[in-house]
Design a protein around this motif. Structure first.
Motif, short mmCIF file in Angstrom:
data_model
loop_
_atom_site.label_atom_id
_atom_site.label_comp_id
_atom_site.label_asym_id
_atom_site.label_seq_id
_atom_site.Cartn_x
_atom_site.Cartn_y
_atom_site.Cartn_z
N UNK A 35 0.83 -1.20 0.00
CA UNK A 35 0.00 0.00 0.00
C UNK A 35 0.87 1.25 0.00
N UNK A 36 0.25 2.34 -0.36
CA UNK A 36 0.84 3.66 -0.19
C UNK A 36 -0.09 4.39 0.76
N UNK A 37 0.31 4.53 2.01
CA UNK A 37 -0.58 5.20 2.97
C UNK A 37 -0.80 6.66 2.55
N UNK A 38 -2.04 7.09 2.58
CA UNK A 38 -2.37 8.46 2.22
C UNK A 38 -2.08 9.37 3.41
N UNK A 39 -1.77 10.61 3.13
CA UNK A 39 -1.47 11.58 4.17
C UNK A 39 -2.64 11.64 5.16
N UNK A 40 -2.31 11.52 6.43
CA UNK A 40 -3.32 11.60 7.47
C UNK A 40 -4.08 10.31 7.71
N UNK A 41 -3.88 9.33 6.84
CA UNK A 41 -4.60 8.06 6.99
C UNK A 41 -3.69 7.01 7.62
N UNK A 42 -2.51 6.81 7.04
CA UNK A 42 -1.55 5.85 7.59
C UNK A 42 -1.97 4.40 7.41
N UNK A 43 -1.14 3.52 7.96
CA UNK A 43 -1.37 2.08 7.84
C UNK A 43 -2.61 1.63 8.63
N UNK A 44 -2.84 2.25 9.78
CA UNK A 44 -3.96 1.81 10.62
C UNK A 44 -5.30 1.97 9.91
N UNK A 45 -5.49 3.05 9.20
CA UNK A 45 -6.76 3.28 8.50
C UNK A 45 -6.92 2.31 7.34
N UNK A 46 -5.84 2.06 6.63
CA UNK A 46 -5.90 1.10 5.52
C UNK A 46 -6.23 -0.29 6.08
N UNK A 47 -5.58 -0.65 7.18
CA UNK A 47 -5.86 -1.94 7.82
C UNK A 47 -7.34 -2.03 8.21
N UNK A 48 -7.88 -0.93 8.71
CA UNK A 48 -9.29 -0.92 9.10
C UNK A 48 -10.20 -1.17 7.90
N UNK A 49 -9.90 -0.56 6.76
CA UNK A 49 -10.69 -0.82 5.55
C UNK A 49 -10.69 -2.32 5.25
N UNK A 50 -9.52 -2.93 5.38
CA UNK A 50 -9.37 -4.34 5.02
C UNK A 50 -10.05 -5.24 6.04
N UNK A 51 -9.80 -5.04 7.34
CA UNK A 51 -10.32 -5.99 8.32
C UNK A 51 -11.83 -5.88 8.53
N UNK A 52 -12.46 -4.85 8.01
CA UNK A 52 -13.92 -4.73 8.14
C UNK A 52 -14.68 -5.64 7.18
#
Length: 160
Positions: free
Chosen positions: A69-86
């Motif tokens: 992934x390329x974490x977006x500014x202000x989102x980071x890895x945690x937000x991307x992980x949240x999209x995935x684990x939901x």
């Protein structure tokens, strides 16, 4: 006492409360209170049953999907992980080191179902650059439990 409780229930979540208190040499009420406190603190996050699906005759497909992934500014890895684990198909999401950022485990009924999840859901997340899918063909050991019958050593014993 907390560490000992965790060590025992990690290997056997079905252990009887009375039996656990005897093993630990602690009062049953104290053990129960400690368990409840650890559940409230999210140290104990759940109790799971490990099933060897190959022996049930029920078809399941398990996959390990590496995600870059390329974490977006202000989102980071945690937000991307949240999209995935939901997604309900996803069993686990791990932030990892190496060439990929996440390891995602999921389960489907068919190879096509898993592939469709990757192409239609996972790959469409804005931050996802690439994925690599690895299908699990056979589980030999899972969560510390051997999933297959042990093979006897067939070599002849030679004494010199």
């Amino acid at each position: 006492m907390r560490e000992k409780i965790l060590q025992y229930i990690e290997k056997n979540a079905r252990i009887d409360l009375h039996e656990l208190s005897v093993i630990l040499g602690e009062d049953e009420a104290a053990v129960m209170n400690s368990l409840e406190q650890m559940e409230n603190e999210h140290i104990i996050c759940g109790y799971h049953t490990l099933i060897n699906w190959e022996r049930t005759g029920i078809e399941k497909v398990n996959a390990l999907i590496e995600v870059r992934v390329t974490p977006q500014r202000g989102i980071g890895f945690d937000r991307v992980a949240q999209y995935i684990y939901n997604y309900p198909e996803v069993n686990a999401v791990y932030l990892i080191s190496g060439n990929f950022d996440f390891m995602v485990t999921l389960e489907g009924k068919t190879l096509r179902e898993v592939s469709e999840f990757v192409t239609e859901k996972l790959s469409t997340i804005e931050s996802v650059m690439s994925t690599r899918t690895n299908f699990i063909l056979k589980k030999y050991k899972d969560h510390g439990t051997i999933m297959v019958d042990r093979i006897e050593d067939e070599r002849m014993k030679v004494v010199l």
